[in-house]
Motif scaffolding. Structure first.
Motif, PDB file in Angstrom:
ATOM      1  N   SER A 312      10.086  75.599 -82.699  1.00  0.00           N
ATOM      2  CA  SER A 312       9.266  74.418 -82.980  1.00  0.00           C
ATOM      3  C   SER A 312       8.015  74.849 -83.735  1.00  0.00           C
ATOM      4  CB  SER A 312       8.881  73.742 -81.663  1.00  0.00           C
ATOM      5  OG  SER A 312       7.929  72.735 -81.864  1.00  0.00           O
ATOM      6  N   ILE A 313       7.715  74.169 -84.842  1.00  0.00           N
ATOM      7  CA  ILE A 313       6.568  74.522 -85.684  1.00  0.00           C
ATOM      8  C   ILE A 313       5.774  73.255 -85.966  1.00  0.00           C
ATOM      9  CG2 ILE A 313       5.828  75.560 -87.865  1.00  0.00           C
ATOM     10  CD1 ILE A 313       8.666  76.915 -87.921  1.00  0.00           C
ATOM     11  N   ASN A 314       4.573  73.176 -85.399  1.00  0.00           N
ATOM     12  CA  ASN A 314       3.725  71.996 -85.565  1.00  0.00           C
ATOM     13  C   ASN A 314       2.289  72.388 -85.878  1.00  0.00           C
ATOM     14  OD1 ASN A 314       5.429  69.543 -84.952  1.00  0.00           O
ATOM     15  ND2 ASN A 314       5.871  70.771 -83.140  1.00  0.00           N
ATOM     16  N   ASN A 315       1.511  71.411 -86.323  1.00  0.00           N
ATOM     17  CA  ASN A 315       0.100  71.603 -86.648  1.00  0.00           C
ATOM     18  C   ASN A 315      -0.790  71.167 -85.504  1.00  0.00           C
ATOM     19  OD1 ASN A 315       0.477  72.534 -89.253  1.00  0.00           O
ATOM     20  ND2 ASN A 315       0.324  70.503 -90.169  1.00  0.00           N
ATOM     21  N   CYS A 316      -2.055  71.510 -85.590  1.00  0.00           N
ATOM     22  CA  CYS A 316      -3.054  70.914 -84.704  1.00  0.00           C
ATOM     23  C   CYS A 316      -4.388  70.857 -85.442  1.00  0.00           C
ATOM     24  CB  CYS A 316      -3.180  71.671 -83.388  1.00  0.00           C
ATOM     25  SG  CYS A 316      -4.049  73.236 -83.490  1.00  0.00           S
ATOM     26  N   ILE A 317      -5.359  70.192 -84.810  1.00  0.00           N
ATOM     27  CA  ILE A 317      -6.702  70.089 -85.382  1.00  0.00           C
ATOM     28  C   ILE A 317      -7.575  71.240 -84.908  1.00  0.00           C
ATOM     29  CG2 ILE A 317      -8.810  68.678 -85.450  1.00  0.00           C
ATOM     30  CD1 ILE A 317      -6.944  66.216 -85.234  1.00  0.00           C
ATOM     31  N   ASP A 318      -7.610  71.445 -83.594  1.00  0.00           N
ATOM     32  CA  ASP A 318      -8.367  72.568 -83.051  1.00  0.00           C
ATOM     33  C   ASP A 318      -7.874  72.926 -81.657  1.00  0.00           C
ATOM     34  OD1 ASP A 318      -9.514  70.374 -81.748  1.00  0.00           O
ATOM     35  OD2 ASP A 318     -11.416  70.509 -82.805  1.00  0.00           O
ATOM     36  N   VAL A 319      -8.326  74.091 -81.190  1.00  0.00           N
ATOM     37  CA  VAL A 319      -7.946  74.631 -79.885  1.00  0.00           C
ATOM     38  C   VAL A 319      -9.202  75.208 -79.250  1.00  0.00           C
ATOM     39  CG1 VAL A 319      -6.523  76.340 -78.671  1.00  0.00           C
ATOM     40  CG2 VAL A 319      -5.652  75.255 -80.746  1.00  0.00           C
ATOM     41  N   ASP A 320      -9.355  75.016 -77.933  1.00  0.00           N
ATOM     42  CA  ASP A 320     -10.508  75.652 -77.297  1.00  0.00           C
ATOM     43  C   ASP A 320     -10.094  76.924 -76.561  1.00  0.00           C
ATOM     44  OD1 ASP A 320      -9.590  74.950 -74.731  1.00  0.00           O
ATOM     45  OD2 ASP A 320     -10.995  73.279 -74.512  1.00  0.00           O
ATOM     46  N   LEU A 321     -11.074  77.672 -76.074  1.00  0.00           N
ATOM     47  CA  LEU A 321     -10.805  78.974 -75.476  1.00  0.00           C
ATOM     48  C   LEU A 321     -10.046  78.888 -74.162  1.00  0.00           C
ATOM     49  CD1 LEU A 321     -14.122  80.906 -76.258  1.00  0.00           C
ATOM     50  CD2 LEU A 321     -11.924  81.030 -77.450  1.00  0.00           C
ATOM     51  N   PHE A 322      -9.919  77.690 -73.609  1.00  0.00           N
ATOM     52  CA  PHE A 322      -9.108  77.496 -72.412  1.00  0.00           C
ATOM     53  C   PHE A 322      -7.641  77.271 -72.765  1.00  0.00           C
ATOM     54  CE2 PHE A 322     -13.413  76.203 -71.305  1.00  0.00           C
ATOM     55  CZ  PHE A 322     -13.618  76.895 -70.115  1.00  0.00           C
ATOM     56  N   GLY A 323      -7.354  77.069 -74.052  1.00  0.00           N
ATOM     57  CA  GLY A 323      -5.989  76.816 -74.491  1.00  0.00           C
ATOM     58  C   GLY A 323      -5.635  75.350 -74.609  1.00  0.00           C
ATOM     59  N   GLN A 324      -6.636  74.476 -74.533  1.00  0.00           N
ATOM     60  CA  GLN A 324      -6.386  73.049 -74.720  1.00  0.00           C
ATOM     61  C   GLN A 324      -6.222  72.760 -76.212  1.00  0.00           C
ATOM     62  OE1 GLN A 324      -8.574  70.725 -71.223  1.00  0.00           O
ATOM     63  NE2 GLN A 324     -10.042  71.720 -72.575  1.00  0.00           N
ATOM     64  N   ILE A 325      -5.157  72.035 -76.544  1.00  0.00           N
ATOM     65  CA  ILE A 325      -4.812  71.805 -77.945  1.00  0.00           C
ATOM     66  C   ILE A 325      -5.024  70.344 -78.297  1.00  0.00           C
ATOM     67  CG2 ILE A 325      -2.948  71.884 -79.656  1.00  0.00           C
ATOM     68  CD1 ILE A 325      -1.676  74.096 -77.893  1.00  0.00           C
ATOM     69  N   ASN A 326      -5.789  70.108 -79.355  1.00  0.00           N
ATOM     70  CA  ASN A 326      -6.040  68.754 -79.860  1.00  0.00           C
ATOM     71  C   ASN A 326      -5.335  68.605 -81.209  1.00  0.00           C
ATOM     72  OD1 ASN A 326      -7.158  66.320 -80.851  1.00  0.00           O
ATOM     73  ND2 ASN A 326      -8.934  67.405 -81.645  1.00  0.00           N
ATOM     74  N   SER A 327      -4.388  67.695 -81.265  1.00  0.00           N
ATOM     75  CA  SER A 327      -3.642  67.450 -82.504  1.00  0.00           C
ATOM     76  C   SER A 327      -3.852  66.056 -83.060  1.00  0.00           C
ATOM     77  CB  SER A 327      -2.139  67.645 -82.247  1.00  0.00           C
ATOM     78  OG  SER A 327      -1.848  68.934 -81.782  1.00  0.00           O
ATOM     79  N   GLU A 328      -4.833  65.302 -82.518  1.00  0.00           N
ATOM     80  CA  GLU A 328      -4.849  63.889 -82.883  1.00  0.00           C
ATOM     81  C   GLU A 328      -6.197  63.245 -83.110  1.00  0.00           C
ATOM     82  OE1 GLU A 328      -3.919  61.364 -79.197  1.00  0.00           O
ATOM     83  OE2 GLU A 328      -3.028  63.312 -78.733  1.00  0.00           O
ATOM     84  N   SER A 329      -7.301  63.866 -82.705  1.00  0.00           N
ATOM     85  CA  SER A 329      -8.573  63.176 -82.865  1.00  0.00           C
ATOM     86  C   SER A 329      -9.682  64.152 -83.241  1.00  0.00           C
ATOM     87  CB  SER A 329      -8.959  62.435 -81.573  1.00  0.00           C
ATOM     88  OG  SER A 329      -9.356  63.336 -80.569  1.00  0.00           O
ATOM     89  N   SER A 330     -10.742  63.573 -83.788  1.00  0.00           N
ATOM     90  CA  SER A 330     -11.962  64.325 -84.055  1.00  0.00           C
ATOM     91  C   SER A 330     -13.041  63.683 -83.209  1.00  0.00           C
ATOM     92  CB  SER A 330     -12.324  64.266 -85.546  1.00  0.00           C
ATOM     93  OG  SER A 330     -13.543  64.935 -85.794  1.00  0.00           O
ATOM     94  N   GLY A 331     -13.314  64.282 -82.047  1.00  0.00           N
ATOM     95  CA  GLY A 331     -14.146  63.584 -81.077  1.00  0.00           C
ATOM     96  C   GLY A 331     -13.435  62.300 -80.674  1.00  0.00           C
ATOM     97  N   ILE A 332     -14.164  61.202 -80.674  1.00  0.00           N
ATOM     98  CA  ILE A 332     -13.548  59.924 -80.289  1.00  0.00           C
ATOM     99  C   ILE A 332     -12.840  59.248 -81.457  1.00  0.00           C
ATOM    100  CG2 ILE A 332     -15.212  59.535 -78.430  1.00  0.00           C
ATOM    101  CD1 ILE A 332     -16.616  57.514 -80.297  1.00  0.00           C
TER     102      ILE A 332
END
Length: 443
Positions: A312-332
């Motif tokens: 599986s190969i997908n994109n994301c916006i950003d990742v934090d040092l805890f490993g939480q992955i955000n692929s859908e928003s910039s803040g709210i």
């Protein structure tokens, strides 16, 4: 039954068809390249007659919906999206589109068990000799919409490719009204990969082997992987994906994809919708190699897990040092949606020999400023698309960070090692402040 006569009885103008909508109704518009155009315009003209009509769509590729922009107060039409396209993002920025959070493979059951549909407006191909209208390359959850709808209106468009699969067509006996239209299918050219995208793609290529089964997301980076695969010497690859795209056509035409080694759906390229250029639409039209199936099959982690060596190969916006992955928003600010990334991350983990990758460039720019995509914590309000416990491998142009089974300090170390060098010292400092850095960590 004489289907031609029944067709004539049900054929009406768009203006007549939209009279079925009443104040307070929930109206579904279809999805992707199959989101209605002429029915939307006709419904928009009824603005002053209707109140509190709720509209649902998913990743609309067919232009900004008229019903949303004719009512900036949202007293008459309230537009909602399961996943935002560029058009819907513009509406959302103006307060004219509300996002509906989802786990994508669950959406058909949302319709069947939890939500109402008063009227379904669905684009389809012309009727065949058996009385069926094909949904084209947007099977996804379309049949579930129709099953729940009290009234079904079809927008017949001869430019829609006819796609084989399951739950891919509806019979005229189930339909209330038919309108005819003739507009081109929206083309979605793949973003051109830049040099960093190509570097990330080259790292992914090292992880692929003959016979593996692929899922590619949308964007420049997955497209770069697709181009490299098409020009590689890999063989007997399989496709089981959410979105069918142009690079997959190239992979087939250059002999990379046969599906011969798939555990299930052998020799079939499985997808739930398509978005590409005319090349893609011509390829999938009546092509028995392609199987367009409902999303509760294509994106179901338990189905994906049956495929050996699934990648599986997908994109994301950003990742934090805890490993939480955000692929859908910039803040709210909602940019897109959850999509299928969580489905395929879970499915790849269940696959024997499977690998899941979330890819991103290490930095992004705003104006003349450069920012790291690996952050100490996600920006307040940002969505956690993939829970840190479910996070697969993260890839930047500096390498791969596998987060499975790692403690927080190990995650921080792995992620900082693939961050842009200019940001590593600051990330280490922040990790220390948050208590997730050990003095023995590598520098």
């Amino acid at each position: 039954m004489n289907y031609t006569e029944e067709y004539k009885r049900k054929l009406v103008t768009p203006e007549e068809a939209v009279k079925v909508v009443k104040s307070g109704d929930w109206v579904d518009y279809g999805s992707f390249t199959g989101s209605v155009v002429v029915l939307d315009k006709a419904l928009a003209t009824r603005r002053d007659e209707l109140w509190d009509v709720k509209i649902r769509s998913c990743t609309r590729f067919t232009g900004i919906p008229e019903a949303a922009i004719v009512d900036p107060t949202r007293e008459h039409f309230i537009y909602n999206g399961w996943q935002l396209s560029g058009y819907e993002r513009k509406l959302s920025d103006q307060g004219l589109c509300s996002y509906i959070p989802i786990v994508y493979y669950e959406v058909p059951e949302y319709y069947r068990n939890y939500i109402d549909v008063d009227v379904a407006f669905i684009p389809v191909t012309p009727m065949d000799k058996h009385g069926f209208f094909n949904f084209g390359p947007q099977v996804s959850h379309t049949m579930a919409i129709c099953e729940k709808a009290k009234k079904i209106v079809l927008e017949v468009n001869p430019n829609i490719p006819r796609c084989f699969g399951q739950e891919e067509a509806i019979h005229i006996s189930k339909v209330d009204y038919i309108v005819e239209a003739d507009y081109p299918i929206a083309e979605i050219p793949a973003a051109k990969p830049n040099d960093i995208d190509k570097k990330v793609a080259s790292i992914i290529m090292e992880q692929l082997e003959d016979g593996c089964c692929l899922q590619l997301g949308i964007g420049g980076m997955p497209n770069a992987v697709g181009e490299m695969i098409a020009n590689s010497d890999l063989k007997d690859l399989g496709i089981h994906t959410e979105m069918f795209v142009d690079s997959m056509v190239d992979m087939v035409e250059k002999g990379r994809v046969t599906g011969a080694r798939k555990n299930i759906d052998r020799y079939k390229m499985v997808a739930t919708f398509a978005g590409g250029t005319k090349k893609t639409y011509d390829f999938i039209d009546e092509n028995p190699m392609c199987a367009f199936l409902p999303v509760n099959y294509t994106n179901n982690p338990n189905v994906i897990g049956q495929l050996d060596n699934f990648v599986s190969i997908n994109n994301c916006i950003d990742v934090d040092l805890f490993g939480q992955i955000n692929s859908e928003s910039s803040g709210i600010r909602q940019i897109s949606g959850t999509g299928g990334s969580i489905c395929f991350a879970l499915g790849a983990f269940q696959s024997r020999g499977g690998k899941g990758f979330i890819c991103m460039t290490s930095t992004f720019s705003k104006g003349d400023k450069i920012f790291s995509r690996i952050r100490p914590t996600l920006e307040p309000g940002s969505a956690v698309t993939i829970h840190r416990g479910m996070a697969p491998s993260i890839v930047t142009e500096y390498g791969i960070a596998n987060l499975k089974g790692k403690a927080l300090w190990q995650r921080a170390e792995a992620l900082i090692s693939i961050a842009h060098p200019d940001f590593r010292e600051e990330l280490i400092k922040r990790a220390q402040e948050m208590g997730i850095w050990r003095k023995s960590n590598k520098r």
